[in-house]
Design an enzyme around this catalytic site. Structure first.
Site, PDB file in Angstrom:
ATOM      1  N   SER A  98       0.808  -1.220   0.000  1.00  0.00           N
ATOM      2  CA  SER A  98       0.000   0.000   0.000  1.00  0.00           C
ATOM      3  C   SER A  98       0.843   1.273   0.000  1.00  0.00           C
ATOM      4  O   SER A  98       1.568   1.525  -0.940  1.00  0.00           O
ATOM      5  CB  SER A  98      -0.947  -0.065   1.208  1.00  0.00           C
ATOM      6  OG  SER A  98      -1.779   1.045   1.260  1.00  0.00           O
ATOM      7  N   ASP A 240      -2.246   6.609  -3.322  1.00  0.00           N
ATOM      8  CA  ASP A 240      -1.130   5.896  -2.698  1.00  0.00           C
ATOM      9  C   ASP A 240      -0.656   4.804  -3.669  1.00  0.00           C
ATOM     10  O   ASP A 240      -1.191   4.680  -4.775  1.00  0.00           O
ATOM     11  CB  ASP A 240      -1.526   5.350  -1.312  1.00  0.00           C
ATOM     12  CG  ASP A 240      -2.455   4.147  -1.381  1.00  0.00           C
ATOM     13  OD1 ASP A 240      -3.147   3.991  -2.394  1.00  0.00           O
ATOM     14  OD2 ASP A 240      -2.491   3.377  -0.408  1.00  0.00           O
ATOM     15  N   ASP A 242      -0.958   1.590  -4.052  1.00  0.00           N
ATOM     16  CA  ASP A 242      -1.848   0.560  -4.604  1.00  0.00           C
ATOM     17  C   ASP A 242      -3.211   1.133  -4.980  1.00  0.00           C
ATOM     18  O   ASP A 242      -4.130   0.379  -5.337  1.00  0.00           O
ATOM     19  CB  ASP A 242      -1.987  -0.632  -3.657  1.00  0.00           C
ATOM     20  CG  ASP A 242      -2.722  -0.301  -2.392  1.00  0.00           C
ATOM     21  OD1 ASP A 242      -2.596   0.842  -1.921  1.00  0.00           O
ATOM     22  OD2 ASP A 242      -3.442  -1.174  -1.849  1.00  0.00           O
ATOM     23  N   ASP A 244      -5.831   2.390  -3.543  1.00  0.00           N
ATOM     24  CA  ASP A 244      -7.125   2.313  -2.850  1.00  0.00           C
ATOM     25  C   ASP A 244      -7.425   3.640  -2.151  1.00  0.00           C
ATOM     26  O   ASP A 244      -8.568   4.049  -2.044  1.00  0.00           O
ATOM     27  CB  ASP A 244      -7.213   1.104  -1.893  1.00  0.00           C
ATOM     28  CG  ASP A 244      -6.110   1.056  -0.865  1.00  0.00           C
ATOM     29  OD1 ASP A 244      -5.150   1.845  -0.961  1.00  0.00           O
ATOM     30  OD2 ASP A 244      -6.214   0.221   0.055  1.00  0.00           O
TER      31      ASP A 244
HETATM   32 MG    MG Z   1      -3.354   1.559  -0.028  1.00  0.00          MG
END
Ligand code: MG
Length: 455
Positions: A98, A240, A242, A244
């Protein structure tokens, strides 16, 4: 491998902790947990330097347990979760750390309902892991199928759920900061397809994060903020690693904190359909205010994305929105995952449908200030002190929530005290209408925690 335990969201570690052999065994255990032979598990990964290695290990473990793998390769977390939903697969493993620094990595596990595996549910998988997952017999070893269309499918699915003609007619100018992460696999394609005038920053996918740290904080998004001002853009969006999490920069170049972006999204969802809104106990009271005003019912969960998806799944169709304070926003018509792309597209849609600006939309929401601190403690003090604080709140007849730590709602603000899961601290967070009041609350409860620690 004793330290291989499920945290708030999956299993995290550096290369010496999260080794390929550990990743293989825990993935095999997860595959067995989903039902083993005959099931299909999706594997996706981010661009971190250790991700291809860990994804290869995860795939080997899954195949050994007799499950098939649908390998979607490099993809954002929301794209992985969308494919899980679209293909009705039996589980998903995402290799990504992440927003963490580049030397970290993690395996995130999601069940067939799109619900992330929490610390509590992870215990069942840890048990299989400790006993050793059973290999399938040679004839039943799984098959691995590669699929390169995940990002494209995700974009197409979003386009179907968005009022594209309203957006195309306005041709908004939007600055996208991909932060060298997986955002570059979806964001430019999506916003181009929506007919926006886009400026792209940090588009080169690079697991060393050469341009900025992955976490979309105000300090890390400086370039995005200045680009929005310089180009007089309607909106800035930063993700960020990844993708999400999503953070918005308004047309005036102001950084919008995560729970403000979420509160606005919850409002937009409630304007279209009344229902439940799910968030964590650490989220601004703003979301509760929005629910009261626009006919929503708020449901609080523990802090962590898996708890949000768990509650949203339980509520089913009555749930219209979910999210968390750091910039995670869930629109359940697409998946139960935080999806930074769809969240951004929905903001763009609202700007166009309402013919307004982001700062004007945000001005309609109340403003809160917050203050936070941490208090050092010994591991042995955590549980007892939290119990004492809970007892104190109950004895005083306070309006308190005990889902995760102790959250106390007061007439002019609220405060939450939580014992950190990974470090030896109590964290105290206060929110109020003024900065002065937020600081005073934070001070008052810090003193109280210190007193309870020794008494
Ligand atoms: Mg993330």
């Amino acid at each position: 491998m004793d330290s291989l335990k499920f945290g708030t969201n999956g299993i995290r570690g550096r290369t010496n902790e999260l080794t390929p052999s550990a990743a293989l065994e825990i993935s095999a255990a997860f595959a067995q947990w989903t039902g083993g032979v005959g099931k299909t598990i999706i594997v996706g990964r981010d661009m971190r330097l250790t991700s291809p290695m860990l994804a290869a290990a995860a795939k080997a473990g899954i195949l050994r347990s007799g499950c098939d793998v649908l390998d979607i390769g490099l993809a954002s977390s929301p794209s992985c979760e969308y494919i899980l939903h679209a293909r009705k697969a039996d589980g998903l493993i995402i290799v990504t750390a992440s927003h963490n620094p580049p030397e970290w990595n993690a395996l995130k596990f999601v069940d067939k309902n799109g619900v992330g595996i929490s610390r509590e549910r992870g215990k069942e998988i840890e048990k299989i892991f400790s006993a050793g997952a059973k290999p399938a017999e040679w004839k039943k070893i799984g098959k691995c199928i590669e699929y390169a269309g995940a990002c494209k499918d995700h974009v197409n699915a979003m386009m179907k759920l968005i009022n594209v003609s309203a957006i195309k007619s306005r041709r908004l100018s939007v600055v996208l900061d991909c932060g060298n992460g997986t955002a570059a696999t979806v964001a430019p394609q999506l916003f181009k397809a929506l007919g926006c005038n886009i400026t792209i920053l940090n588009e080169k996918i690079d697991g060393t994060f050469p341009s900025r740290p992955s976490e979309p904080t105000e300090a890390n998004l400086k370039l995005l903020i200045s680009k929005v001002k310089e180009t007089k853009a309607n909106l800035g969006v930063g993700w960020d690693g990844d993708s999400d999490r999503v953070i918005f920069i308004c047309n005036k170049g102001n950084f919008i904190v995560g729970d403000r972006g979420f509160a606005l999204s919850a409002k937009l969802a409630l304007e279209k359909r009344k229902g439940s809104v799910v968030t964590t106990v650490a989220t601004s009271k703003l979301v509760e205010d929005v629910c009261k005003k626009y006919g929503g019912t708020i449901h609080y969960t523990k802090v962590g994305a898996p708890y949000i998806s768990e509650k949203m799944h339980e509520l089913g169709n009555s749930c219209v929105s979910g999210g968390e304070e750091v910039g995670g926003i869930v629109w359940p018509e697409l998946s139960l995952a935080k999806d930074g792309f769809f969240a951004a597209a929905k903001i763009v849609e609202a700007l166009c449908e309402k013919q307004t600006t982001l700062s004007a939309m945000l001005n309609e929401l109340p403003l809160y200030s917050n203050a936070k601190t941490k208090i050092e403690c010994k591991p042995s003090q955590k549980e007892k002190t939290m119990q004492k604080l809970a007892k104190y709140a109950k004895e005083k007849g306070m309006d308190a929530i005990f889902i995760d730590g102790v959250r106390i709602n007061l007439p002019d603000g609220w405060v939450i005290v939580r014992a950190s899961g990974t470090e030896n601290y109590f964290r105290v967070f206060a929110e109020a209408k003024s900065e002065k009041k937020a600081n005073a609350l934070m001070q008052e409860y810090s003193e109280l925690v210190k007193k309870l620690m020794v008494s």
